[in-house]
Design a protein around this motif. Sequence first.
Motif, mmCIF file in Angstrom:
data_model
loop_
_atom_site.group_PDB
_atom_site.id
_atom_site.type_symbol
_atom_site.label_atom_id
_atom_site.label_comp_id
_atom_site.label_asym_id
_atom_site.label_seq_id
_atom_site.Cartn_x
_atom_site.Cartn_y
_atom_site.Cartn_z
ATOM 1 N N ASN A 29 -7.687 15.347 -3.818
ATOM 2 C CA ASN A 29 -7.818 13.915 -4.062
ATOM 3 C C ASN A 29 -7.421 13.568 -5.490
ATOM 4 O O ASN A 29 -8.249 13.244 -6.320
ATOM 5 C CB ASN A 29 -9.254 13.467 -3.794
ATOM 6 C CG ASN A 29 -9.473 13.353 -2.304
ATOM 7 O OD1 ASN A 29 -8.513 13.264 -1.544
ATOM 8 N ND2 ASN A 29 -10.729 13.359 -1.899
ATOM 9 N N LEU B 90 -4.266 8.048 -7.441
ATOM 10 C CA LEU B 90 -2.968 7.527 -7.042
ATOM 11 C C LEU B 90 -2.170 7.108 -8.266
ATOM 12 O O LEU B 90 -2.717 6.539 -9.212
ATOM 13 C CB LEU B 90 -3.164 6.303 -6.142
ATOM 14 C CG LEU B 90 -3.393 6.581 -4.660
ATOM 15 C CD1 LEU B 90 -3.554 5.273 -3.927
ATOM 16 C CD2 LEU B 90 -2.224 7.350 -4.090
ATOM 17 N N TYR C 130 0.389 -8.505 5.955
ATOM 18 C CA TYR C 130 -0.703 -9.417 6.305
ATOM 19 C C TYR C 130 -0.528 -10.853 5.845
ATOM 20 O O TYR C 130 -1.083 -11.758 6.452
ATOM 21 C CB TYR C 130 -2.039 -8.849 5.813
ATOM 22 C CG TYR C 130 -2.493 -7.746 6.736
ATOM 23 C CD1 TYR C 130 -3.212 -8.052 7.886
ATOM 24 C CD2 TYR C 130 -2.141 -6.424 6.524
ATOM 25 C CE1 TYR C 130 -3.578 -7.077 8.779
ATOM 26 C CE2 TYR C 130 -2.503 -5.420 7.407
ATOM 27 C CZ TYR C 130 -3.228 -5.761 8.533
ATOM 28 O OH TYR C 130 -3.576 -4.797 9.428
ATOM 29 N N MET D 221 0.373 6.245 1.430
ATOM 30 C CA MET D 221 -0.765 6.465 2.330
ATOM 31 C C MET D 221 -1.117 7.946 2.395
ATOM 32 O O MET D 221 -2.288 8.332 2.397
ATOM 33 C CB MET D 221 -0.426 5.989 3.749
ATOM 34 C CG MET D 221 -0.560 4.494 3.941
ATOM 35 S SD MET D 221 0.122 4.015 5.528
ATOM 36 C CE MET D 221 -0.985 4.841 6.646
ATOM 37 N N ARG E 187 -0.651 10.116 0.122
ATOM 38 C CA ARG E 187 -1.195 10.584 -1.162
ATOM 39 C C ARG E 187 -2.546 9.947 -1.482
ATOM 40 O O ARG E 187 -3.170 10.310 -2.451
ATOM 41 C CB ARG E 187 -0.211 10.273 -2.294
ATOM 42 C CG ARG E 187 1.098 11.023 -2.210
ATOM 43 C CD ARG E 187 0.943 12.477 -2.628
ATOM 44 N NE ARG E 187 2.170 13.214 -2.333
ATOM 45 C CZ ARG E 187 2.429 13.747 -1.138
ATOM 46 N NH1 ARG E 187 1.582 13.625 -0.148
ATOM 47 N NH2 ARG E 187 3.560 14.394 -0.950
ATOM 48 N N ALA E 188 -2.957 8.966 -0.699
ATOM 49 C CA ALA E 188 -4.215 8.272 -0.977
ATOM 50 C C ALA E 188 -5.390 9.217 -0.715
ATOM 51 O O ALA E 188 -5.249 10.177 0.038
ATOM 52 C CB ALA E 188 -4.335 7.038 -0.099
ATOM 53 N N PRO E 189 -6.544 8.950 -1.350
ATOM 54 C CA PRO E 189 -7.720 9.784 -1.095
ATOM 55 C C PRO E 189 -8.010 9.850 0.402
ATOM 56 O O PRO E 189 -7.850 8.852 1.103
ATOM 57 C CB PRO E 189 -8.846 9.041 -1.816
ATOM 58 C CG PRO E 189 -8.176 8.198 -2.822
ATOM 59 C CD PRO E 189 -6.808 7.896 -2.314
ATOM 60 N N SER E 190 -8.443 11.024 0.891
ATOM 61 C CA SER E 190 -8.549 11.180 2.340
ATOM 62 C C SER E 190 -9.584 10.237 2.950
ATOM 63 O O SER E 190 -9.512 9.926 4.135
ATOM 64 C CB SER E 190 -8.845 12.624 2.708
ATOM 65 O OG SER E 190 -9.859 13.123 1.869
ATOM 66 N N PRO F 163 -8.158 6.802 7.107
ATOM 67 C CA PRO F 163 -8.379 6.160 8.419
ATOM 68 C C PRO F 163 -8.277 4.644 8.343
ATOM 69 O O PRO F 163 -7.700 4.005 9.234
ATOM 70 C CB PRO F 163 -9.801 6.594 8.793
ATOM 71 C CG PRO F 163 -10.048 7.821 8.008
ATOM 72 C CD PRO F 163 -9.285 7.662 6.733
ATOM 73 N N THR F 164 -8.809 4.058 7.256
ATOM 74 C CA THR F 164 -8.735 2.605 7.098
ATOM 75 C C THR F 164 -7.283 2.157 6.939
ATOM 76 O O THR F 164 -6.850 1.183 7.564
ATOM 77 C CB THR F 164 -9.547 2.168 5.870
ATOM 78 O OG1 THR F 164 -10.799 2.830 5.921
ATOM 79 C CG2 THR F 164 -9.742 0.681 5.843
ATOM 80 N N LEU F 165 -6.529 2.877 6.113
ATOM 81 C CA LEU F 165 -5.127 2.514 5.913
ATOM 82 C C LEU F 165 -4.361 2.604 7.228
ATOM 83 O O LEU F 165 -3.555 1.730 7.559
ATOM 84 C CB LEU F 165 -4.477 3.432 4.867
ATOM 85 C CG LEU F 165 -4.975 3.267 3.432
ATOM 86 C CD1 LEU F 165 -4.346 4.305 2.523
ATOM 87 C CD2 LEU F 165 -4.668 1.875 2.913
ATOM 88 N N MET G 292 -5.592 2.229 10.198
ATOM 89 C CA MET G 292 -5.977 1.133 11.062
ATOM 90 C C MET G 292 -5.257 -0.156 10.628
ATOM 91 O O MET G 292 -4.833 -0.945 11.463
ATOM 92 C CB MET G 292 -7.481 0.937 11.022
ATOM 93 C CG MET G 292 -8.022 0.356 12.296
ATOM 94 S SD MET G 292 -9.755 0.060 12.145
ATOM 95 C CE MET G 292 -9.756 -1.369 11.100
ATOM 96 N N LEU G 293 -5.107 -0.319 9.297
ATOM 97 C CA LEU G 293 -4.428 -1.518 8.795
ATOM 98 C C LEU G 293 -2.956 -1.552 9.218
ATOM 99 O O LEU G 293 -2.374 -2.615 9.394
ATOM 100 C CB LEU G 293 -4.538 -1.589 7.275
ATOM 101 C CG LEU G 293 -5.899 -2.012 6.735
ATOM 102 C CD1 LEU G 293 -5.936 -1.891 5.220
ATOM 103 C CD2 LEU G 293 -6.191 -3.453 7.137
ATOM 104 N N VAL G 294 -2.347 -0.359 9.369
ATOM 105 C CA VAL G 294 -0.956 -0.334 9.817
ATOM 106 C C VAL G 294 -0.871 -0.597 11.317
ATOM 107 O O VAL G 294 0.045 -1.268 11.794
ATOM 108 C CB VAL G 294 -0.298 1.026 9.481
ATOM 109 C CG1 VAL G 294 1.086 1.126 10.073
ATOM 110 C CG2 VAL G 294 -0.219 1.213 7.983
ATOM 111 N N LEU H 228 -3.104 -2.239 13.268
ATOM 112 C CA LEU H 228 -3.634 -3.548 13.707
ATOM 113 C C LEU H 228 -2.541 -4.569 14.063
ATOM 114 O O LEU H 228 -2.589 -5.150 15.145
ATOM 115 C CB LEU H 228 -4.587 -4.084 12.637
ATOM 116 C CG LEU H 228 -5.420 -5.295 13.044
ATOM 117 C CD1 LEU H 228 -6.311 -4.975 14.220
ATOM 118 C CD2 LEU H 228 -6.280 -5.774 11.873
#
Lengths: 302, 298
Positions: free
Chosen positions: A2, A5, A21, B105, B107-110, B114-116, B118-120, B122
């Motif tokens: 982790n 970023l 969005y 996405m 490289r983002a924290p794990s 899941p949220t990212l 879901m955002l893609v 949706l």
Amino acid sequence: MNRPLSWFNITSLTLGFTFLYLPMVILIIYSFNASKLVTVWAGFSTKWYVRLLHDEQFLDAAWVTLKVAVCSSTLATILGTMAAYALVRMRRFPGRTLFSGMVYAPLVMPDVIIGLSLLLLFIAIGLDRGVFTIVLAHTTFAMCYVAIVVSSRLTSFDESLEEAALDLGCTPFDAFKSVTLPIIAPAVISGWLLSFTLSLDDLVIASFVTGPSSTTLPIKIFSSIRLGVNPEINALSTIMIGLVTVGVLVASLVSRNTIAKREREELEANLAPVTEPAMASVTEGVVRDEEIEDARASGARG
Amino acid sequence: MNLRRLLIVIVPYAWLVGLFLIPFLIILKISLSDTAIAIPPYTPTLDLSAGWAGIKEFFSELDLENYYFLWTDSLYWKSFVSSITIATISTFLTLLVGFPIAYAMARAPSAWRPTLMMLVILPFWTSFLIRVYSWMGILSTNGFLNNFLMWTGLIDSPFHILNTPTAVYIGIVYTYLPFMILPIYSTLEKMDISLLEAAEDLGCTSRSAFWLVTVPLARYGIIAGCFLVFIPVNGEFVIPSLLGGSRINMIGKVLWDEFFNNRDWPVASAVAIILLLILVVPIVLFQRVQQKQEEATV
């Protein structure tokens, strides 16, 4: 792993999700606009929603769409699950190549071609066009999506579980009902949801195969936005976006809870393998193991 | 094979033969027929009561006239060319927009992933029609974008974006973006970061490590994403009709007009067959790439 970023990554995420969005957010905001000129803000109002809910044509179209979606996704789920079972569990039957080709082809076939070909068929056999023909058309392409989703789940589970059930005296139908079905259930449910959404969403195929008396919501929306932006459609879009968002959120919460529950069960199973009642039916025990494997796999993925 | 197993195969098989294969053969047949002012508006129709002679006559009246017509009328081959051009350029643009998002996405924290994801996904569940429609209000001459730009003083008079190729590109990139992001993300997510560190230890700059390590490892995702955009965009109807205006002729729209406005079924069928022939090559290539990727992951 982790690592923080980089600025580049933060920028691409921010811009990317704004791009995805912002148009919908603007659409939602302007659905509450009092002015008929959709782009000029003239104060908050819900009059377009009121007008929409009194518009008989829209309500009729919504009802037709819902009927079509429920019927076609249910039919598609049954047929698609059968097709998946045939593809995965029966390695040899005459015409298998043609069959698997026909299952995969509609996924990449342009809508205009599917729509045109089905319409020509319905005319050739003299079938009256309406809700029934739309259901037939939607079932045909949606069952292929269901078959793909379910077959990937069927491939990943151990066939010997079914054989064990059969050896222990289950009839083939019982084995399917109490072993196979519970394991593939998540895939079957997501196949149904996928077919439902595909049916709600379809404009092109429905336009080809519908008759003069049955208009679906996408057909109605398309004919009213063809000439430009329309505030009633903004209100309708907002309602649809809201329903989908709630649906997806609920589905993801439920699946997260299920995974958490399975992990808890796994923990208990690991702590007390000896006290597990020896009388428990063999099938159930086997299924539980399989589910735990699954929870482990999804836990690793999440 | 007992009766029950037989039924499991036969029911979906018969359904697909009846509602997919046979309709397709009907298109093929009508594309070889002649246009007629009748109901249905083409000849010949197959008359089985005339026996073998009837079948022979039926086949002798089929010809390639409609295909020849498509070849000689520039409207058709121009719209085929413009479909392929638009599909190629928009695939490239979608890759350009989608890759950085998928990369960030992965490289983002794990905990965020899941949220990212879901955002893609949706927008993918929301109506395609509504997503295209949302751009009509933004891009029109007195729309949100022009109002905003004039308010900031960047421009004095509004741009004409709606009903131009630019609007079509924006619409395609917007609606097909999830199809590009998801396969690239799934390959990048599996990538081992220590490979990059190794490359840097061995003297790569981070830029060359990106081109020499990350991009080759993500190639299956990139290729899959490109096909998933390119193939359906060729047959696209909604985006060019809502955002492209009358000057953009993509083949899906030509087929639609030919059928609904000109009522020329044989020509519409011939257009469908050619569209399919064009798409066969990328479809076969795509399936081979998918197979290779599956073999690579096993």
